[in-house]
Design a protein around this motif. Structure first.
Motif, short mmCIF file in Angstrom:
data_model
loop_
_atom_site.label_atom_id
_atom_site.label_comp_id
_atom_site.label_asym_id
_atom_site.label_seq_id
_atom_site.Cartn_x
_atom_site.Cartn_y
_atom_site.Cartn_z
N ARG A 61 0.83 -1.21 0.00
CA ARG A 61 0.00 0.00 0.00
C ARG A 61 0.86 1.25 0.00
N ALA A 62 1.91 1.27 0.80
CA ALA A 62 2.81 2.42 0.85
C ALA A 62 3.54 2.60 -0.48
N HIS A 63 3.93 1.47 -1.07
CA HIS A 63 4.63 1.54 -2.37
C HIS A 63 3.72 2.11 -3.45
N MET A 64 2.47 1.64 -3.48
CA MET A 64 1.54 2.16 -4.48
C MET A 64 1.22 3.63 -4.22
N HIS A 65 1.11 4.02 -2.95
CA HIS A 65 0.85 5.43 -2.64
C HIS A 65 2.00 6.29 -3.13
N GLU A 66 3.23 5.83 -2.93
CA GLU A 66 4.41 6.58 -3.39
C GLU A 66 4.43 6.67 -4.91
N ARG A 67 4.09 5.57 -5.58
CA ARG A 67 4.06 5.61 -7.05
C ARG A 67 2.97 6.55 -7.56
N GLN A 68 1.82 6.56 -6.91
CA GLN A 68 0.75 7.48 -7.31
C GLN A 68 1.17 8.93 -7.10
N ARG A 69 1.86 9.21 -5.97
CA ARG A 69 2.34 10.55 -5.71
C ARG A 69 3.36 10.98 -6.76
N ALA A 70 4.27 10.08 -7.12
CA ALA A 70 5.27 10.40 -8.14
C ALA A 70 4.61 10.63 -9.50
N ALA A 71 3.61 9.81 -9.83
CA ALA A 71 2.90 9.98 -11.11
C ALA A 71 2.16 11.31 -11.15
N GLU A 72 1.53 11.68 -10.03
CA GLU A 72 0.81 12.97 -9.98
C GLU A 72 1.79 14.13 -10.10
N ALA A 73 2.95 14.02 -9.46
CA ALA A 73 3.96 15.08 -9.57
C ALA A 73 4.46 15.19 -11.01
N GLU A 74 4.63 14.05 -11.67
CA GLU A 74 5.08 14.07 -13.07
C GLU A 74 4.00 14.69 -13.97
N ARG A 75 2.73 14.33 -13.72
CA ARG A 75 1.65 14.93 -14.51
C ARG A 75 1.59 16.45 -14.31
N GLN A 76 1.79 16.89 -13.07
CA GLN A 76 1.76 18.32 -12.78
C GLN A 76 2.92 19.03 -13.49
N ALA A 77 4.09 18.40 -13.52
CA ALA A 77 5.23 18.99 -14.22
C ALA A 77 4.97 19.09 -15.72
N ILE A 78 4.32 18.08 -16.28
CA ILE A 78 3.99 18.10 -17.71
C ILE A 78 2.98 19.21 -17.99
N ARG A 79 1.96 19.35 -17.11
CA ARG A 79 0.98 20.42 -17.29
C ARG A 79 1.64 21.80 -17.21
N LEU A 80 2.59 21.96 -16.28
CA LEU A 80 3.28 23.24 -16.15
C LEU A 80 4.10 23.54 -17.39
N ALA A 81 4.83 22.56 -17.91
CA ALA A 81 5.63 22.77 -19.13
C ALA A 81 4.73 23.11 -20.31
N THR A 82 3.60 22.43 -20.41
CA THR A 82 2.65 22.71 -21.50
C THR A 82 2.09 24.13 -21.38
N ALA A 83 1.75 24.54 -20.16
CA ALA A 83 1.21 25.89 -19.95
C ALA A 83 2.25 26.95 -20.32
N ARG A 84 3.50 26.72 -19.94
CA ARG A 84 4.55 27.70 -20.30
C ARG A 84 4.76 27.76 -21.81
N ARG A 85 4.73 26.61 -22.46
CA ARG A 85 4.89 26.58 -23.92
C ARG A 85 3.74 27.33 -24.60
N MET A 86 2.51 27.10 -24.13
CA MET A 86 1.36 27.80 -24.71
C MET A 86 1.43 29.30 -24.43
N GLN A 87 1.94 29.69 -23.25
CA GLN A 87 2.07 31.11 -22.93
C GLN A 87 3.08 31.78 -23.87
#
Length: 107
Positions: A61-87
Motif C-alpha cells: 500500500r505504501a509503495h503504491m501510494h508513493e508511485r501514485q504521488r510520483a505519477a501525480e507530480a510528473e503529470r503536474q510537471a507536464i501540465r506546467l511545461a505545456t502551460a509555459r509553452r502555450m504562454q
C-alpha cells in the motif's frame, strides 16, 4: 543410514528437530547470539503469518501510494511545461498582431 542436512537443504524444516547451532572457533566468544529454545514457536507462528501478511500489505500500500504521488507530480510537471509553452506561443502571436496593426496604421 542417517543423512545430515545442509543450510540450503535442511534435513527437516521443523525447528524442533533441527540441531542447534554451535559457535565456531573462528568467531570471538560472545559475538554470536546465545542458543535459545523454541517453546511456544507454534503459537507465535500462527500470529506471525497473519502479521507478516499484514506487513506485506502495508508495504504494498505504501509503495503504491508513493508511485501514485510520483505519477501525480510528473503529470503536474507536464501540465506546467505545456502551460509555459502555450504562454510563449500566445506572446509570440500577440507580438505578431501588434506588428501587423502597427504596419496597417503606418500605411
Amino acid at each position: 543410514m542417517t543423512t545430515t542436512g545442509t543450510i540450503d537443504r535442511p534435513l527437516t524444516h521443523d525447528p524442533k528437530d533441527q540441531a542447534p547451532m554451535k559457535p565456531s572457533n573462528s568467531e570471538p566468544a560472545g559475538s554470536a547470539t546465545p542458543d535459545f529454545t523454541t517453546t511456544g514457536a507454534n503459537d507465535s507462528r500462527q500470529n506471525r503469518t497473519r502479521e507478516m501478511q499484514l506487513i506485506q500489505e502495508a508495504l504494498a500500500r505504501a509503495h503504491m501510494h508513493e508511485r501514485q504521488r510520483a505519477a501525480e507530480a510528473e503529470r503536474q510537471a507536464i501540465r506546467l511545461a505545456t502551460a509555459r509553452r502555450m504562454q510563449r506561443r500566445a506572446e509570440r502571436a500577440s507580438l505578431r498582431a501588434r506588428r501587423a496593426l502597427a504596419m496597417a496604421v503606418m500605411q
